[in-house]
Each structure stands twice: as structure tokens, then as C-alpha cells.
Design an enzyme around this catalytic site. Structure first.
Site, PDB file in Angstrom:
ATOM      1  N   ALA A  65       0.830  -1.210   0.000  1.00 14.30           N
ATOM      2  CA  ALA A  65       0.000   0.000   0.000  1.00 14.30           C
ATOM      3  C   ALA A  65       0.861   1.254   0.000  1.00 14.30           C
ATOM      4  O   ALA A  65       1.964   1.276   0.550  1.00 14.30           O
ATOM      5  CB  ALA A  65      -0.903   0.001   1.225  1.00 14.30           C
ATOM      6  N   GLY A 110       0.792  -5.939   0.419  1.00 17.76           N
ATOM      7  CA  GLY A 110       0.016  -6.141  -0.797  1.00 17.76           C
ATOM      8  C   GLY A 110       0.870  -6.497  -1.996  1.00 17.76           C
ATOM      9  O   GLY A 110       0.397  -7.159  -2.927  1.00 17.76           O
ATOM     10  N   GLU A 113       1.282 -10.116  -1.690  1.00 19.22           N
ATOM     11  CA  GLU A 113      -0.035 -10.701  -1.940  1.00 19.22           C
ATOM     12  C   GLU A 113      -0.332 -10.771  -3.438  1.00 19.22           C
ATOM     13  O   GLU A 113      -0.953 -11.727  -3.906  1.00 19.22           O
ATOM     14  CB  GLU A 113      -1.118  -9.900  -1.208  1.00 19.22           C
ATOM     15  CG  GLU A 113      -1.109 -10.138   0.300  1.00 19.22           C
ATOM     16  CD  GLU A 113      -2.142  -9.300   1.035  1.00 19.22           C
ATOM     17  OE1 GLU A 113      -3.036  -9.882   1.666  1.00 19.22           O
ATOM     18  OE2 GLU A 113      -2.039  -8.054   0.974  1.00 19.22           O
ATOM     19  N   GLU A 133       2.068  -6.954   7.762  1.00 24.57           N
ATOM     20  CA  GLU A 133       0.959  -6.108   8.214  1.00 24.57           C
ATOM     21  C   GLU A 133       0.773  -6.072   9.723  1.00 24.57           C
ATOM     22  O   GLU A 133       0.373  -5.046  10.278  1.00 24.57           O
ATOM     23  CB  GLU A 133      -0.353  -6.570   7.545  1.00 24.57           C
ATOM     24  CG  GLU A 133      -0.487  -6.143   6.086  1.00 24.57           C
ATOM     25  CD  GLU A 133       0.095  -7.158   5.118  1.00 24.57           C
ATOM     26  OE1 GLU A 133      -0.184  -7.068   3.924  1.00 24.57           O
ATOM     27  OE2 GLU A 133       0.861  -8.044   5.578  1.00 24.57           O
TER      28      GLU A 133
END
Length: 259
Positions: A65, A110, A113, A133
């Protein structure tokens, strides 16, 4: 200039490239919009047989992010943006041709991910990664808790997510997350090599093999075998299957057309 680009190489290989190196290719709202457009464009090209997802620069694949942008968001906007990252990963995962993530540097949150939505992951020897995270008082929210466990096992996934551990590409290979580790200057050529190996095989067979693996993975063996048979049957009436038999007989390479 778009923060995500799409190109075709050698007619059969698609390349989606993150192009925001000045911000570690982090997921800004604009990048997410551009990523959707890139996938839209890729899906219009039916001749593609393999897809590479890579990033511009030598330090970061995707840092996750955009925390600078996120610090200005309301709670609702944060939730919406995380959901959007999840949609991108799910779209990548559902692409019917094989996808290869070429991780050229940092891949956190992310960013990692995103690679979990790909079929194959390779990395440069300078890459660092992790689902970090929990160190930010949140959890992976774009599929990380689910996909990592399915890839490396429940206990290992808990270890890496709960500790927020950062690790290198060699450790990633050791735990079964990364398939190949190569020097940074060889990463792109390695990704092309794997994509070309895939693209040289029967396109329908490759798609059906991916489908059978994906759909059967969470099923019991009986259901999985039924899925495999259904996918196999779709390859039988193809001209490519007959071409493969003819090529074998004539001792030459088959000329597959995806039909």
C-alpha cells in the site's frame, strides 16, 4: 504516463509491468485503476499463452500500500482501497493462462499478496519480501492469510504472518514460495524463458491443466479426479492434440494453434 503498462512479446507472451519506481511501485489509487485497465487489455488478446507480471526499477517489485496516500484516507476509504487491491489479486488469479511473477526487489504486504495470485514466482537474489501487516497493527487484507497458507502450509504461514518476518528470496525458495532465484540482471530473461516453455506447449492443454489444479485443490480426491477428467475431456477434440501425435510421428516440433 500510465503507472501500469501492458505489452505483448513474440505474439504469445503478455507482460504487465508496474511503472511507479519512484514510489517503490506502491499501490496508489491511480495504480490500481491502471492495473484494472491493463488486465482488461490483456483479456482482449485471445492468442496469449502466458503472462509475466513484473516491475520497473531495480529496488522494488511492489512495496504494498502507498502509506503516504493512505495516511490521508478515512477509515472507509482505507477499507475500500484494500478491497480494491484484493480485487486486483483475484483478477490476476483468475486469468486463464499461466501467470509468472518476476520479483525484482522489495515485495511487502500487498506487493507480496499480488505475487500469491500468480501461478509461479521467481525472484532476483536481492529481493526481500514478507507479509508485514501485523507490525502495522493490521492483517494481510488482500488474500494473504488464505493464499500463503495454501502455498506453504498452515504452520509456516502463521509463523511468517504473526511475526511479520521479512525474508530474502533464498528463504522464500526454501519454504516453497519461490521457484527460482537468479541474479537481478537475469530475472527478465528467466521469466521469458519460463513463459516460452509454457507457450510452446499445447495452449488448450495448459489452460485445462491450470483449471484442473486450481479447481481440484480444495476438493477431496474423488471430486478432484472428476474435475481432472472433465478438463481432460476438453483436450480430446482439439486439432492441437492430433497435431502433437502427427509431430511425434514425423519427429518434429508440433505447431500448436490453440484449437
Amino acid at each position: 504516463m500510465s503507472t501500469v503498462t501492458f505489452d505483448i512479446v513474440d505474439n504469445y507472451m503478455g507482460i504487465i509491468k508496474l511503472n511507479r519506481p519512484e514510489a517503490a511501485n506502491a499501490f496508489s489509487r491511480q495504480l490500481l485503476r491502471d492495473f484494472h485497465h491493463a488486465i482488461d487489455e490483456a483479456e482482449r488478446h485471445q492468442q496469449l499463452r502466458a503472462m509475466i507480471i513484473m516491475a520497473e526499477g531495480e529496488k522494488a517489485f511492489c512495496a504494498g500500500a502507498d502509506l503516504k496516500e493512505r495516511s490521508t484516507m478515512t477509515q472507509d476509504e482505507v477499507v475500500e482501497t484494500v478491497a480494491e487491491i484484493g480485487k486486483i489479486v483475484s483478477r490476476v488469479e483468475s486469468i486463464e493462462i499461466p501467470t509468472i511473477a518476476a520479483i525484482n526487489g522489495a515485495a511487502f504486504g500487498g506487493g507480496l499478496e499480488l505475487t500469491l495470485g500468480c501461478d509461479i514466482r521467481i525472484a532476483s537474489d536481492n529481493a526481500k519480501m514478507g507479509l508485514t501487516e501485523t507490525s502495522l497493527a493490521i492483517i494481510p487484507g488482500a488474500g494473504g492469510t488464505q493464499r500463503l497458507a495454501r502455498l506453504i502450509g498452515l504452520s509456516k504461514a502463521k509463523y511468517y504472518i504473526l511475526t511479520a518476518k521479512r525474508f530474502d528470496s533464498f528463504e522464500g525458495k526454501e519454504i516453497g514460495l519461490i521457484e527460482e532465484v537468479v541474479p537481478l540482471n537475469e530475472l527478465q530473461s528467466k521469466a521469458f524463458e519460463i513463459a516460452q516453455q509454457i507457450a510452446s506447449n499445447g495452449p488448450v492443454g495448459v489452460k485445462m491443466a491450470k483449471q484442473a489444479i486450481d479447481q481440484g485443490f480444495d476438493q477431496d480426491i474423488k471430486a478432484g479426479l472428476a474435475i481432472e477428467r472433465k478438463s481432460y475431456m476438453k483436450t480430446i477434440p482439439t486439432t492441437d492434440r492430433l497435431e502433437a501425435l502427427q509431430a511425434f510421428k514425423e519427429k518434429r516440433k508440433p505447431n500448436f494453434k490453440g484449437e
